[in-house]
Design a protein around this motif. Sequence first.
Motif, PDB file in Angstrom:
ATOM      1  N   THR A 153       0.859  -1.177   0.000  1.00  0.00           N
ATOM      2  CA  THR A 153       0.000   0.000   0.000  1.00  0.00           C
ATOM      3  C   THR A 153       0.900   1.233   0.000  1.00  0.00           C
ATOM      4  N   PRO A 154       0.700   2.181  -0.914  1.00  0.00           N
ATOM      5  CA  PRO A 154       1.530   3.387  -0.945  1.00  0.00           C
ATOM      6  C   PRO A 154       1.474   4.129   0.392  1.00  0.00           C
ATOM      7  N   PHE A 155       2.617   4.696   0.786  1.00  0.00           N
ATOM      8  CA  PHE A 155       2.685   5.423   2.047  1.00  0.00           C
ATOM      9  C   PHE A 155       3.672   6.564   1.932  1.00  0.00           C
ATOM     10  N   ALA A 156       3.662   7.423   2.932  1.00  0.00           N
ATOM     11  CA  ALA A 156       4.601   8.541   2.985  1.00  0.00           C
ATOM     12  C   ALA A 156       5.387   8.454   4.285  1.00  0.00           C
ATOM     13  N   VAL A 157       6.639   8.841   4.199  1.00  0.00           N
ATOM     14  CA  VAL A 157       7.521   8.917   5.369  1.00  0.00           C
ATOM     15  C   VAL A 157       7.692  10.392   5.699  1.00  0.00           C
ATOM     16  N   ARG A 158       7.363  10.783   6.917  1.00  0.00           N
ATOM     17  CA  ARG A 158       7.516  12.174   7.349  1.00  0.00           C
ATOM     18  C   ARG A 158       8.708  12.261   8.299  1.00  0.00           C
ATOM     19  N   THR A 159       9.545  13.280   8.082  1.00  0.00           N
ATOM     20  CA  THR A 159      10.749  13.446   8.897  1.00  0.00           C
ATOM     21  C   THR A 159      10.599  14.601   9.878  1.00  0.00           C
ATOM     22  N   SER A 160      11.526  14.670  10.821  1.00  0.00           N
ATOM     23  CA  SER A 160      11.461  15.676  11.891  1.00  0.00           C
ATOM     24  C   SER A 160      11.577  17.106  11.379  1.00  0.00           C
ATOM     25  N   ASP A 161      12.122  17.296  10.175  1.00  0.00           N
ATOM     26  CA  ASP A 161      12.225  18.654   9.628  1.00  0.00           C
ATOM     27  C   ASP A 161      10.991  19.039   8.802  1.00  0.00           C
ATOM     28  N   GLY A 162       9.960  18.166   8.806  1.00  0.00           N
ATOM     29  CA  GLY A 162       8.712  18.469   8.129  1.00  0.00           C
ATOM     30  C   GLY A 162       8.598  17.957   6.710  1.00  0.00           C
ATOM     31  N   HIS A 163       9.672  17.413   6.158  1.00  0.00           N
ATOM     32  CA  HIS A 163       9.604  16.872   4.800  1.00  0.00           C
ATOM     33  C   HIS A 163       8.785  15.584   4.791  1.00  0.00           C
ATOM     34  N   GLN A 164       8.143  15.351   3.673  1.00  0.00           N
ATOM     35  CA  GLN A 164       7.373  14.121   3.498  1.00  0.00           C
ATOM     36  C   GLN A 164       7.783  13.500   2.171  1.00  0.00           C
ATOM     37  N   TYR A 165       8.066  12.211   2.191  1.00  0.00           N
ATOM     38  CA  TYR A 165       8.514  11.500   1.005  1.00  0.00           C
ATOM     39  C   TYR A 165       7.505  10.408   0.673  1.00  0.00           C
ATOM     40  N   ALA A 166       6.907  10.507  -0.506  1.00  0.00           N
ATOM     41  CA  ALA A 166       5.918   9.529  -0.947  1.00  0.00           C
ATOM     42  C   ALA A 166       6.617   8.275  -1.461  1.00  0.00           C
ATOM     43  N   VAL A 167       6.152   7.135  -1.007  1.00  0.00           N
ATOM     44  CA  VAL A 167       6.654   5.838  -1.471  1.00  0.00           C
ATOM     45  C   VAL A 167       5.473   5.180  -2.187  1.00  0.00           C
ATOM     46  N   LYS A 168       5.405   5.386  -3.505  1.00  0.00           N
ATOM     47  CA  LYS A 168       4.263   4.898  -4.279  1.00  0.00           C
ATOM     48  C   LYS A 168       4.456   3.485  -4.807  1.00  0.00           C
ATOM     49  N   HIS A 169       5.697   2.993  -4.703  1.00  0.00           N
ATOM     50  CA  HIS A 169       6.016   1.647  -5.179  1.00  0.00           C
ATOM     51  C   HIS A 169       7.175   1.127  -4.334  1.00  0.00           C
ATOM     52  N   ASP A 193      18.187   9.272   8.168  1.00  0.00           N
ATOM     53  CA  ASP A 193      18.508   8.587   9.409  1.00  0.00           C
ATOM     54  C   ASP A 193      17.186   8.207  10.070  1.00  0.00           C
ATOM     55  N   PRO A 194      17.005   6.942  10.448  1.00  0.00           N
ATOM     56  CA  PRO A 194      15.735   6.512  11.040  1.00  0.00           C
ATOM     57  C   PRO A 194      15.332   7.307  12.285  1.00  0.00           C
ATOM     58  N   LEU A 195      16.301   7.903  12.979  1.00  0.00           N
ATOM     59  CA  LEU A 195      15.973   8.697  14.163  1.00  0.00           C
ATOM     60  C   LEU A 195      15.159   9.930  13.805  1.00  0.00           C
ATOM     61  N   HIS A 196      15.185  10.340  12.533  1.00  0.00           N
ATOM     62  CA  HIS A 196      14.457  11.530  12.099  1.00  0.00           C
ATOM     63  C   HIS A 196      13.103  11.218  11.470  1.00  0.00           C
ATOM     64  N   ILE A 197      12.748   9.937  11.400  1.00  0.00           N
ATOM     65  CA  ILE A 197      11.425   9.571  10.881  1.00  0.00           C
ATOM     66  C   ILE A 197      10.431   9.667  12.031  1.00  0.00           C
ATOM     67  N   VAL A 198       9.446  10.541  11.864  1.00  0.00           N
ATOM     68  CA  VAL A 198       8.475  10.763  12.941  1.00  0.00           C
ATOM     69  C   VAL A 198       7.110  10.148  12.650  1.00  0.00           C
ATOM     70  N   ALA A 199       6.829   9.837  11.387  1.00  0.00           N
ATOM     71  CA  ALA A 199       5.525   9.265  11.063  1.00  0.00           C
ATOM     72  C   ALA A 199       5.554   8.550   9.723  1.00  0.00           C
ATOM     73  N   ILE A 200       4.650   7.591   9.599  1.00  0.00           N
ATOM     74  CA  ILE A 200       4.386   6.908   8.338  1.00  0.00           C
ATOM     75  C   ILE A 200       2.880   6.982   8.155  1.00  0.00           C
ATOM     76  N   LYS A 201       2.443   7.442   6.973  1.00  0.00           N
ATOM     77  CA  LYS A 201       0.997   7.504   6.763  1.00  0.00           C
ATOM     78  C   LYS A 201       0.649   6.932   5.397  1.00  0.00           C
ATOM     79  N   ASN A 202      -0.502   6.286   5.326  1.00  0.00           N
ATOM     80  CA  ASN A 202      -0.978   5.728   4.065  1.00  0.00           C
ATOM     81  C   ASN A 202      -1.309   6.838   3.098  1.00  0.00           C
ATOM     82  N   LEU A 203      -1.032   6.587   1.824  1.00  0.00           N
ATOM     83  CA  LEU A 203      -1.416   7.509   0.761  1.00  0.00           C
ATOM     84  C   LEU A 203      -2.663   6.964   0.087  1.00  0.00           C
TER      85      LEU A 203
END
Length: 78
Positions: free
Chosen positions: A16-32, A56-66
Amino acid sequence: MNLDRIRQRIGGGGFTPFAVRTSDGHQYAVKHPEMILVAPRSLAVVDSEGEIVTIDPLHIVAIKNLPVKHKKNGSSHR
């Protein structure tokens, strides 16, 4: 963030596609699943411009479904 949780999302079957959100507010979509690589101590994703970003995994604050986009059928019913 626990990298095993991300590994399960990309390798557990039924991706299922998801996004990784980092501590600096960036969000990276993982569509595949081919858009992300999980190493023992880091994570690499392909961003919206096609560049590889190492996180760095320490900066990943959330994973959300797209939202999943459904393909439209081009045939018409008469």
